[in-house]
Design a protein around this motif. Structure first.
Motif, short mmCIF file in Angstrom:
data_model
loop_
_atom_site.label_atom_id
_atom_site.label_comp_id
_atom_site.label_asym_id
_atom_site.label_seq_id
_atom_site.Cartn_x
_atom_site.Cartn_y
_atom_site.Cartn_z
N ALA A 120 -47.91 20.09 2.35
CA ALA A 120 -48.44 21.44 1.99
C ALA A 120 -47.33 22.56 1.68
CB ALA A 120 -49.54 21.81 2.96
N THR A 121 -46.47 22.62 2.73
CA THR A 121 -45.58 23.58 2.61
C THR A 121 -44.59 23.26 1.52
OG1 THR A 121 -45.41 23.74 4.98
CG2 THR A 121 -43.55 24.41 3.83
N GLY A 123 -45.50 21.77 -1.19
CA GLY A 123 -46.50 22.58 -2.52
C GLY A 123 -46.29 23.79 -2.77
N MET A 124 -46.08 24.83 -1.85
CA MET A 124 -45.80 25.92 -2.25
C MET A 124 -45.02 26.50 -3.39
SD MET A 124 -46.08 27.47 1.78
CE MET A 124 -47.37 27.09 2.62
N LEU A 134 -54.72 29.19 -4.53
CA LEU A 134 -53.74 27.99 -4.09
C LEU A 134 -52.85 28.42 -2.77
CD1 LEU A 134 -52.60 25.43 -4.74
CD2 LEU A 134 -50.88 26.50 -5.98
N LEU A 138 -52.91 26.38 0.79
CA LEU A 138 -51.78 25.34 1.35
C LEU A 138 -51.38 26.11 2.64
CD1 LEU A 138 -49.71 25.37 -2.04
CD2 LEU A 138 -50.98 23.33 -0.79
N ALA A 142 -51.10 23.78 5.96
CA ALA A 142 -50.02 23.80 7.01
C ALA A 142 -49.77 24.26 7.99
CB ALA A 142 -48.79 24.48 5.99
#
Length: 453
Positions: A120-121, A123-124, A134, A138, A142
């Motif tokens: 998730a991190t 994906g930032m 979004l 995320l 995270a």
């Protein structure tokens, strides 16, 4: 077999056990090294101001965004997202802890939570334009994953360190984490300040810094997963209900240890203030004090470096005065520091650095000693279950503080009012902790009472 031979064999066995324990401890430190970069680079430095700007770009003329149709001031969206992430943590952590204690398989659960949070991190990197939803999603994934993984990670402490070593081991773990945060922040500072030289925009540099924390988290998690080992669970401990019935059983069991519960309540309150300061300080610095991102990075870097010394130094104080007294002293320092933060002049980096230094000196020690003190209050065999409750009070339960911070800003429009509202958490936490008889709490939990605690 002669008695000398027996003693020699026992000495060899004890040496082997000590060597294995040290190996596990060194591996354990590396999860702090892995995940603390998220707490530092993402949660403390970059994501708050950046997500706030993204939300502002999506806001209506009145300055509000509308997640799920609810009007939210753009400046409060980050704080509310942190609160939402913690509410999710509260639902998941006790179940993960109960499953770990029931099966003895902590490592697979730790790996799942760690890599979900790391993904998730990472994906930032795709958080740009007006994608504030979004960013909120995320952040929630995270942050919740971090909380679950930390509950499992902390539950190893009573298994890898005897009572007399726990303050030192816990303090070293926090020191490792702060050292990693400082190292990565230096790299972040180089990229951010010289982004033109690297051929990227300022926003892209921020997104690279966010994503790189996820890559770091995932890569270094491999070390504890190789070093730590799961313990076999006795057949009599494998039973028990699952899901929410297990959670209810955990709460009922904790009621049998009222002093452990009293410490947890005190920790819940004062650590809520600690975690809110960590997550909202950069927003306060950028929005209220009008400080640039480079100034904020340097300030947090100062916090990281001093937190290493603070964690180790307060560990030494605990050996002399006891963990409880040392923590109480740190709460007085927190109250003075945050109270002073209300009066900081805008556009004055030097005073913000002084504030950062004060936070750094007490931050690591407060967290490390609280963790080691709680480890003495956990009944044997219930480590993951109880540390799930502890984690709810640590990174997990810190939703009231951000909610108070966000609501105060929403109602007053002043970040100064929002920051001063956090003093109540330290004052109330001090009063609650001062009333806990820790020596009796350790004894009632069925653990040996250290000479000094």
């Amino acid at each position: 077999m002669s008695s000398d031979t027996v003693r020699a064999a026992e000495a060899v066995e004890e040496a082997a056990e000590a060597a294995e324990r040290k190996r596990e401890q060194r591996g354990w430190y590396f999860y702090d090294w892995a995940c603390s970069v998220y707490s530092t680079s993402v949660l403390t430095v970059f994501l708050g101001p950046y997500l706030t700007e993204v939300a502002k770009s999506a806001a209506d003329p009145g300055g509000y965004v509308h997640p799920l149709g609810i009007p939210v001031r753009a400046g409060s969206f980050f704080a509310y997202s942190v609160s939402a992430s913690v509410i999710l943590s509260i639902l998941v952590m006790p179940l993960a802890g109960a499953a770990a204690d029931r099966t003895g398989r902590k490592k697979p659960l730790l790996a799942t939570a760690a890599y979900l949070g790391a993904a998730a991190t990472a994906g930032m990197f795709f958080l740009d334009g007006d994608r504030y939803l979004l960013g909120g999603l995320l952040l929630i994934v995270a942050n919740a994953s971090l909380a679950v993984s930390m509950a499992l990670y902390n539950s190893y402490l009573p298994q890898i360190a005897p009572p007399e070593e726990r303050d030192a081991v816990s303090s070293r773990g926090w020191a490792f984490g702060y050292a990693a945060g400082a190292l990565v922040l230096i790299a972040n500072l180089v990229l951010f300040t010289a982004h033109d030289s690297f051929g990227v925009s300022e926003a892209t540099a921020v997104r690279i810094c966010l994503a790189s924390a996820g890559v770091w988290w995932g890569a270094f998690t491999l070390v504890p997963l190789r070093r730590l080992r799961d313990r076999a669970v006795a057949p009599s401990d494998r039973g028990g209900s699952q899901g929410w019935r297990q959670l209810a059983a955990t709460v009922r069991d904790m009621r049998r240890h009222p002093y452990t519960l009293a410490f947890l309540l005190a920790y819940l309150v004062y650590n809520d203030g600690v975690q809110t300061v960590i997550s909202q300080a950069s927003v306060y610095g950028s929005e209220e004090l009008r400080l640039g991102q480079s100034t904020l990075i340097v300030a947090v870097l100062l916090v990281q470096l001093l937190a290493v010394a603070g964690a180790l130094g307060m560990g030494r104080l605990a050996r002399r005065y006891g963990a409880k007294r040392t923590i109480l002293g740190s709460l007085i320092a927190w109250t003075v520091t945050i109270g002073a933060g209300y009066f900081l002049p805008a556009g004055a980096p030097a005073w913000f650095f002084v504030l950062a230094a004060g936070i750094g000196l007490v931050l690591g020690g407060t967290q490390a000693l609280s963790r080691s003190l709680f480890s003495h209050l956990v009944p044997p065999g219930k480590e993951a279950e109880y540390f799930s409750a502890y984690e709810i009070s640590d990174r997990g339960m810190a939703w009231v503080g951000p909610l108070v911070f966000g609501l105060t800003y929403q109602l007053t429009g002043s970040y100064r009012d929002a920051i001063i509202s956090l003093v109540v958490f330290f004052v109330l936490g001090f009063g609650l902790l001062a009333r806990v008889p820790v020596r009796r709490a350790v004894s009632d939990a069925g653990n040996p009472v250290p000479d000094r605690i």
